[in-house]
Scaffold this active site. Structure first.
Site, PDB file in Angstrom:
ATOM      1  CG  LEU A  19      -2.054  -1.010   1.243  1.00  0.00           C
ATOM      2  CD1 LEU A  19      -2.840  -0.887   2.541  1.00  0.00           C
ATOM      3  CD2 LEU A  19      -3.004  -0.832   0.058  1.00  0.00           C
ATOM      4  N   GLY A  22       6.275   2.631   2.989  1.00  0.00           N
ATOM      5  CA  GLY A  22       7.563   3.327   2.930  1.00  0.00           C
ATOM      6  C   GLY A  22       7.390   4.751   2.434  1.00  0.00           C
ATOM      7  CG  ASP A  74      10.289   0.794   2.129  1.00  0.00           C
ATOM      8  OD1 ASP A  74       9.679   1.351   1.200  1.00  0.00           O
ATOM      9  OD2 ASP A  74       9.813  -0.147   2.783  1.00  0.00           O
ATOM     10  CB  CYS A 385      27.404  -1.857 -12.270  1.00  0.00           C
ATOM     11  SG  CYS A 385      28.356  -2.846 -11.128  1.00  0.00           S
ATOM     12  N   GLY A 387      26.824  -2.793 -17.077  1.00  0.00           N
ATOM     13  CA  GLY A 387      26.765  -2.029 -18.328  1.00  0.00           C
ATOM     14  C   GLY A 387      28.142  -1.547 -18.748  1.00  0.00           C
ATOM     15  CG  HIS A 511      24.987   0.595  -8.896  1.00  0.00           C
ATOM     16  ND1 HIS A 511      24.135   0.008  -9.809  1.00  0.00           N
ATOM     17  CD2 HIS A 511      25.906  -0.329  -8.593  1.00  0.00           C
ATOM     18  CE1 HIS A 511      24.519  -1.235 -10.029  1.00  0.00           C
ATOM     19  NE2 HIS A 511      25.591  -1.474  -9.308  1.00  0.00           N
ATOM     20  CD  GLU A 513      21.771   2.875 -10.257  1.00  0.00           C
ATOM     21  OE1 GLU A 513      22.725   3.513 -10.741  1.00  0.00           O
ATOM     22  OE2 GLU A 513      21.775   1.634 -10.132  1.00  0.00           O
TER      23      GLU A 513
HETATM   24  N1  GLN Z   1      27.977  -8.858 -11.958  1.00  0.00           N
HETATM   25  C1  GLN Z   1      28.897  -7.777 -12.028  1.00  0.00           C
HETATM   26  C2  GLN Z   1      29.890  -7.783 -10.874  1.00  0.00           C
HETATM   27  O1  GLN Z   1      29.673  -8.423  -9.892  1.00  0.00           O
HETATM   28  C3  GLN Z   1      28.165  -6.464 -12.083  1.00  0.00           C
HETATM   29  C4  GLN Z   1      27.432  -6.140 -10.828  1.00  0.00           C
HETATM   30  C5  GLN Z   1      26.439  -5.033 -10.989  1.00  0.00           C
HETATM   31  O2  GLN Z   1      26.068  -4.697 -12.115  1.00  0.00           O
HETATM   32  N2  GLN Z   1      25.950  -4.509  -9.883  1.00  0.00           N
HETATM   33  O3  GLN Z   1      30.904  -7.130 -10.951  1.00  0.00           O
END
Ligand code: GLN
Length: 542
Positions: A19, A22, A74, A385, A387, A511, A513
């Protein structure tokens, strides 16, 4: 110095899961955060230490904190709504609680006693609230009890917060319960029964809610509010509607319109005038988007958007700042491998792509094909990452002529292991909490796109990985034009890469993001969206 008295807001949920407890907790915190230090805590009933070992399909995105703690989504809401940097200790799980109880028992802390749920386990839980409150010098501890009232899993937490009331005193604690008011089709009437029942479950456990947030598809009628008030013993003005919205950032405004901050003020005697000006402006932008742009996210969990929650959030933040609606297209890369659709067709109308993080080999060949296509066709690209790792694999294969190059995560015996396990990861056997986790410093190279985007030499982003660009291949990749635009402080790890003569082709081992905010979008995402807008404009000109 007078010792500050910390106040406690306890958020519980009833009727159903999902619902938005968080969001309700984070929105409440947002209203109070202009002048007060709000510290969110989340209590989870599961026996895992943390969600780091769970499948994102089951549990949604694993959110990583600066201190390397792996927590659930959350915490992303808390960070984005409260502007705080959360800590791993702010997440209590039954896994952590029982591990500590067992350790204490073996050490002899309970010598001579029978170790019991009450008092020992519940006392330990309460001690965590007090420890964090003291350490953080919190004005308000915002404690979200995970799960739904009545679940076996969270009974000990409910008992802990019940006892907390006796210990801290009625004027220092407020109970907020999230409930659901359905409007069944055919009946077309708001129904209060589930709310009455869930409040009864709370009362049976000794808790009388002070505020009810009733999730509903429409604002509650006066008559239903009155009925809920009478049956649940909650003042009528304290029955707030958590009306369905298309955008969760509207929730603080919706709560404020119904007087939530003032209700809390009245009960706890603590006030912080909500400052919603910037928030309102950005929301206004979101409601008045002028144009649109399309970003593809190429992943393998694309059926479950929660797995990429922070990426979606980051794009939304960019939307508010560019006044562009961002259409998200999900590309399941396993389809690309199976040759179901040509890449060109999949990327028709797409102005930029993101290859997000991930684990394992499924879908990676499709992602590599996608990356090749966008590199060669000047389509804006952001790799995150995994990517980044696949962008390096693609470059090695197609530019550096290392046929079959790969990551050893995908092919352990590959001839050109351009991505390999981090040296310190080799000996690790335990899977939980052992990746390279948390915020790390990177040094950006002047004159690169990364430097330009961050407008800084030093950046801190959060990580969650075991593999890296193999340092043995750095010079070979660089010789063929790959730019390592950011490195770890010791210069060993490639943290950012980019390619020459491309409008926007950048990837990071981090990351970004996770640190994006509505008020301040993550620079790499903002850069991608701006590049995508330009890409679209140049297509239209042709
Ligand atoms: N699997 C890759 C690693 O462990 C990338 C991890 C990820 O994209 N968070 O390095």
């Amino acid at each position: 110095m007078i010792k500050k008295e910390t106040k406690y807001i306890i958020v519980t949920g009833g009727v159903l899961s999902g619902l938005g407890k968080g969001i309700a907790a984070a929105s409440t915190g947002h209203l109070l955060s202009s002048r007060l230090k709000i510290v969110p805590m989340k209590l989870d009933g599961y026996l895992n230490t943390d969600p780091g070992t769970m499948n994102p399909i089951e549990h949604g995105e694993v959110f990583v904190l600066d201190d390397g703690g792996e927590v659930d989504m959350d915490f992303g809401h808390y960070e984005r709504f409260l502007g705080v940097r959360c800590k791993f200790d702010w997440n209590i799980t039954m896994g952590k609680v029982f591990a500590e109880i067992r350790k204490k028992e073996r050490r002899g802390d309970y010598l001579g006693k029978t170790v019991q749920y009450i008092p020992h386990v519940v006392d330990l839980i309460k001690s965590k609230f007090y420890e964090v409150a003291k350490k953080e010098d919190a004005d308000i501890m915002l404690i979200e009890v995970g799960g739904t009232i009545g679940d076996i899993e969270n009974e000990l937490y409910i008992e802990a917060v019940r006892q907390l009331k006796t210990e801290v005193g009625d004027k220092n604690i407020l109970f907020m319960h999230l409930t659901y008011v359905p409007v069944p089709s055919g009946v077309n009437e708001q129904k209060s029964k589930p709310t009455q029942q869930t409040v009864n479950l709370l009362r049976q456990r000794g808790i009388q809610p002070d505020i009810l947030i009733a999730r509903c598809s429409e604002y509650l009628d006066d008559s239903i509010r009155k009925k809920i008030s009478v049956f649940c013993g909650v003042e009528e003005e304290a029955v707030i509607t958590g009306v369905d919205v298309d955008d969760v950032y509207k929730i603080p405004l919706i709560f404020e319109k119904q007087g939530l901050a003032e209700l809390i003020h009245k009960k706890l005697g603590i006030y912080s005038p909500p400052d919603l000006r910037l928030w309102e402006t950005l929301l206004h932008n979101l409601e008045n988007l002028e144009k649109d742009v399309t970003i593809a996210i190429c992943g393998k969990y694309t059926k479950l958007e929660d797995s990429y929650a922070s990426i979606i959030e980051s794009l939304m933040h960019c939307s508010a700042h560019t006044k562009h609606k961002i259409n998200i297209v999900w590309v399941e890369t396993t389809d690309v491998e199976e040759g179901n659709q040509s890449i060109k067709k999949k990327l028709e109308g797409v102005d930029g792509i993101i290859v997000p993080g991930g684990f394992g080999s499924r879908g990676t060949e499709g992602k590599i094909e996608m990356i090749k296509y966008v590199r060669e066709n000047n389509i804006p690209f952001l790799g995150i990452c995994l990517g980044l790792q696949l962008a390096v694999v693609e470059y090695a294969r197609n530019v550096c002529e290392m046929e079959g190059a790969n990551s050893t995560e995908i092919d352990p015996t590959v001839l050109y292991p351009v991505i390999d396990i981090l040296p310190e990861q080799r000996e690790i056997e335990d899977k939980g909490g052992t990746m390279r986790l948390g915020a790390y410093k990177a040094v950006l190279k002047a004159g690169t796109l990364a430097y330009d985007i961050y407008n800084s030499e030093i950046v801190w982003e959060r990580h969650r990985h075991r593999y890296e660009v193999n340092p043995e291949y750095h010079s070979k990749l660089i010789a063929k034009g790959l730019i390592i635009s950011g490195r770890s402080e010791d210069g060993k790890l490639a943290e950012f890469i980019e390619v020459k003569d491309h409008p926007y082709f950048i990837a990071t081992q981090a990351h970004p993001e996770l640190k994006s905010r509505l008020q301040e979008p993550a620079p790499l995402f903002f850069g991608l969206v701006k590049a995508a807008i330009q890409f679209k404009a140049s297509k239209e000109e042709q």
